[in-house]
Enzyme design. Structure first.
Site, PDB file in Angstrom:
ATOM      1  N   GLN A  78      32.524 -17.329  21.942  1.00 46.15           N
ATOM      2  CA  GLN A  78      32.469 -18.318  23.026  1.00 46.15           C
ATOM      3  C   GLN A  78      32.388 -19.719  22.431  1.00 46.15           C
ATOM      4  OE1 GLN A  78      32.132 -17.305  26.512  1.00 46.15           O
ATOM      5  NE2 GLN A  78      32.707 -19.425  26.814  1.00 46.15           N
ATOM      6  N   PHE A  79      33.530 -20.281  22.031  1.00 45.37           N
ATOM      7  CA  PHE A  79      33.532 -21.597  21.396  1.00 45.37           C
ATOM      8  C   PHE A  79      33.019 -22.688  22.327  1.00 45.37           C
ATOM      9  CE2 PHE A  79      37.602 -21.838  23.521  1.00 45.37           C
ATOM     10  CZ  PHE A  79      37.760 -23.196  23.813  1.00 45.37           C
ATOM     11  N   THR A  80      33.101 -22.487  23.632  1.00 45.68           N
ATOM     12  CA  THR A  80      32.669 -23.525  24.580  1.00 45.68           C
ATOM     13  C   THR A  80      31.154 -23.749  24.561  1.00 45.68           C
ATOM     14  OG1 THR A  80      32.563 -21.962  26.419  1.00 45.68           O
ATOM     15  CG2 THR A  80      34.648 -23.150  26.102  1.00 45.68           C
TER      16      THR A  80
END
Length: 150
Positions: A78-80
Site C-alpha cells: 500500500q504505497f499510499t
C-alpha cells in the site's frame, strides 16, 4: 515502513475478477514501504505484529496475539500510506519506495512474517489494482510506523 493492521472476521483480495487471497479471522495488514526502510524495520515490525495482543481472550479482553489465536493474515502492499497531503489537494507519493527497493522489502516482510508465525501468509500482488474486502472485527484498526518505535 508503515503498517495498518485491521482485525478481521473475514478478508479477501481480488485482482481482475480473480480472488487471490481469502481468510476467515485474523489480520489484514496494509504495508507501505519507503526507500529508507531496511531489514531492521522488517524484523522489528513483524515481531511486533506477531505478538501484539489485540484478540479477545475467554473473558473478551484483548489479551491474545494472532500468534496465540492461530489467526490468518493477508498482507497487501500500500504505497499510499506514505502520501504527503500537507500542500494542495493532490497527494504526493515522493516518500513511497521505488519498486526496485520496495518489492524486495515487501517480499522479505512476507517471508519474515511467515517465519514469525510458522505458517503461510496470503498476499495481494505488488503494484496491481486490487479490490480488498474485509469485515473489520471490533472495529480494531492500528497504525504502526517503524520510524516512531522509540
Amino acid at each position: 515502513m508503515k503498517a495498518v493492521l485491521q482485525r478481521v472476521t473475514e478478508a479477501s483480495v481480488t485482482i481482475e475478477g480473480q480472488k487471490v487471497a481469502d481468510i476467515n479471522g485474523g489480520l489484514l495488514i496494509l504495508v507501505g514501504i519507503e526507500d529508507a526502510d531496511t531489514q531492521e524495520d522488517i524484523n522489528w515490525l513483524t515481531a511486533k505484529i506477531a505478538k501484539l495482543r489485540i484478540f479477545g481472550d475467554a473473558d473478551g479482553v484483548m489479551n491474545l496475539s494472532v500468534q496465540e489465536t492461530g489467526g490468518d493474515i493477508i498482507v497487501v502492499s500500500q504505497f499510499t500510506l506514505h502520501a504527503l497531503t500537507k500542500k494542495g489537494n493532490r497527494p504526493s507519493y515522493i516518500k513511497a519506495g521505488r519498486p526496485e527497493v520496495a518489492i524486495p522489502l515487501y517480499e522479505a516482510f512476507v517471508q519474515q512474517m511467515e517465519a514469525e508465525l510458522g505458517k503461510k501468509i496470503q498476499t495481494g500482488q505488488f503494484g496491481a489494482d486490487m479490490k480488498v474486502a474485509l469485515l473489520n472485527d471490533g472495529p480494531v484498526t492500528l497504525i504502526i510506523d517503524t520510524k516512531n518505535r522509540e
